[in-house]
Design an enzyme around this catalytic site. Structure first.
Site, PDB file in Angstrom:
ATOM      1  N   ASP A 181       5.101   3.438   5.126  1.00 22.43           N
ATOM      2  CA  ASP A 181       5.354   4.828   4.735  1.00 22.43           C
ATOM      3  C   ASP A 181       6.690   5.339   5.269  1.00 22.43           C
ATOM      4  OD1 ASP A 181       2.639   4.550   3.922  1.00 22.43           O
ATOM      5  OD2 ASP A 181       1.968   5.311   5.855  1.00 22.43           O
ATOM      6  N   ASN A 197      -9.169   9.049  -5.723  1.00 23.62           N
ATOM      7  CA  ASN A 197      -8.892   9.391  -4.335  1.00 23.62           C
ATOM      8  C   ASN A 197      -8.008  10.613  -4.194  1.00 23.62           C
ATOM      9  OD1 ASN A 197     -10.015   6.756  -4.158  1.00 23.62           O
ATOM     10  ND2 ASN A 197      -9.046   6.487  -2.173  1.00 23.62           N
ATOM     11  N   GLU A 220      -0.276   9.044  -4.840  1.00 25.61           N
ATOM     12  CA  GLU A 220       0.048   9.484  -3.483  1.00 25.61           C
ATOM     13  C   GLU A 220       1.520   9.206  -3.183  1.00 25.61           C
ATOM     14  OE1 GLU A 220      -2.561   7.148  -0.992  1.00 25.61           O
ATOM     15  OE2 GLU A 220      -1.239   5.391  -1.041  1.00 25.61           O
ATOM     16  N   HIS A 254       5.140   3.767  -1.427  1.00 20.66           N
ATOM     17  CA  HIS A 254       5.315   4.887  -0.502  1.00 20.66           C
ATOM     18  C   HIS A 254       6.794   5.035  -0.148  1.00 20.66           C
ATOM     19  CE1 HIS A 254       3.162   7.839   2.103  1.00 20.66           C
ATOM     20  NE2 HIS A 254       4.431   8.046   2.369  1.00 20.66           N
ATOM     21  N   ARG A 288       3.166  -4.193   6.643  1.00 21.01           N
ATOM     22  CA  ARG A 288       3.932  -3.508   5.609  1.00 21.01           C
ATOM     23  C   ARG A 288       5.270  -3.154   6.258  1.00 21.01           C
ATOM     24  NH1 ARG A 288       0.080   1.187   3.556  1.00 21.01           N
ATOM     25  NH2 ARG A 288      -0.435   1.241   5.782  1.00 21.01           N
TER      26      ARG A 288
END
Length: 319
Positions: free
Chosen positions: A14, A158, A195, A259, A293
């Site tokens: 992120d 979600n 998202e 992200h 990640r």
């Protein structure tokens, strides 16, 4: 066009990079322990890889900001620093089978690298008291806009994407408007997800990228766009792309890019895509708890029609 070592920073999901007027790049991201917020800064993007991270906030021992600190973003608004992040009171799921995150804001009017100079502005509340995360903001025509992801119990999935104007950096001024929900095949793989919104302005348009599907190799990026002369709070004015704009590259073993955020290169001209990505698919357990990640950066261009061309996730390059 410049090339960068990738991954730029390992085990940081992120990622958010902001280039400030002081000449520094400021970097923050989720740490694998999900227990604190770090900032590092450097005069170059490459320098962020070697910059010492400074912890500016720790999670609480109990309460709403005590678990799963996710996806911080650092912004500079009206002469002060702000960090948006999501946190939960528990790691347990709610009755909808969801994590229980809400959105929060920190403010700093002093030295952004000093923990003592940051203060909590509390939860950013929306009409829905539900799972909410991944807030970002941008300014346009004298107004501050807030964009985020949130669960609506009446809508399958979600999280959806919402926008609202703000009266200050931690308070909504207008009713949230839903811009997108997971509905296309590539947005609904394993999990129905929209998202991680990020906004960039180019030419006469705003582009809003976001991430979709499960956080494994299915994770990918979609995009909305709107004229900068339009009413940004009118969902009908936003155009949603029907295909992903950035996705896994199986040939080069780059899986689940997403992200993202945007920054600019050292030349102050070249646009840079910032995102996280994995180089394997054999994930043990929940992908959210897999630490690998990694933060990657790569330049991108704009085509003749003014659309971004993000290309493919660049292969790992440790040179």
């Amino acid at each position: 066009m410049a090339t960068y070592i990738n991954p730029l920073i390992v085990q940081r999901a992120d990622p958010y990079i902001y280039k400030h007027t002081d000449g520094y790049y400021y970097f923050t991201a989720s740490v694998p322990a999900y227990d604190r917020i770090e900032i590092r800064r450097a005069h170059t993007l490459a320098g962020l890889a070697h910059a010492a991270p400074r912890t500016i906030w720790h999670k609480h021992q109990t309460g709403a900001m005590s678990q799963l600190i996710w996806a911080p973003e650092i912004h500079y608004l009206a002469g002060k620093w702000y960090i948006y992040f999501a946190a939960a009171a528990t790691t347990a799921f709610d009755t909808n089978g969801m994590f229980q995150h809400r959105m929060f804001c920190l403010e700093c009017s002093g030295d952004s690298m000093q923990e003592a100079d940051w203060q909590e502005r509390g939860q950013i509340k929306t009409p829905l008291d539900t799972f909410a995360l991944d807030a970002t903001c941008f300014e346009h025509a004298g107004e501050l806009y807030y964009v985020w992801a949130q669960k609506d119990p009446q809508i399958k999935g979600n999280s959806n994407l919402y926008i609202a104007q703000m009266s200050n950096p931690w308070t909504l001024k207008t009713k949230p408007v839903m811009l997108s929900k997971p509905e296309l095949s590539w947005e609904t793989r394993i999990f129905w997800v929209n998202e991680g919104p990020a906004v960039i302005h180019h030419g006469d348009k705003f582009f809003l990228t976001y991430s979709a599907s499960a956080t494994d190799e299915n994770y990918c990026m979609g995009m909305l766009q709107i004229s900068d002369q339009a009413n940004l709070l009118d969902a009908n004015q936003w155009q949603k792309g029907q295909q992903p704009v950035f996705q896994s590259d199986l040939a080069h073993q780059q899986y689940g890019p997403g992200h993202n955020s945007f920054t600019v290169a050292e030349d102050d001209q070249t646009d840079i895509l910032v995102y996280h990505c994995r180089d394997y698919t054999d994930i043990q357990g929940d992908p959210l708890y897999d630490p690998n990640r990694h933060t990657k950066v790569q330049p991108f261009t704009w085509d003749a029609t003014g659309q971004p061309d993000f290309g493919k996730p660049v292969p790992y390059n440790y040179q």
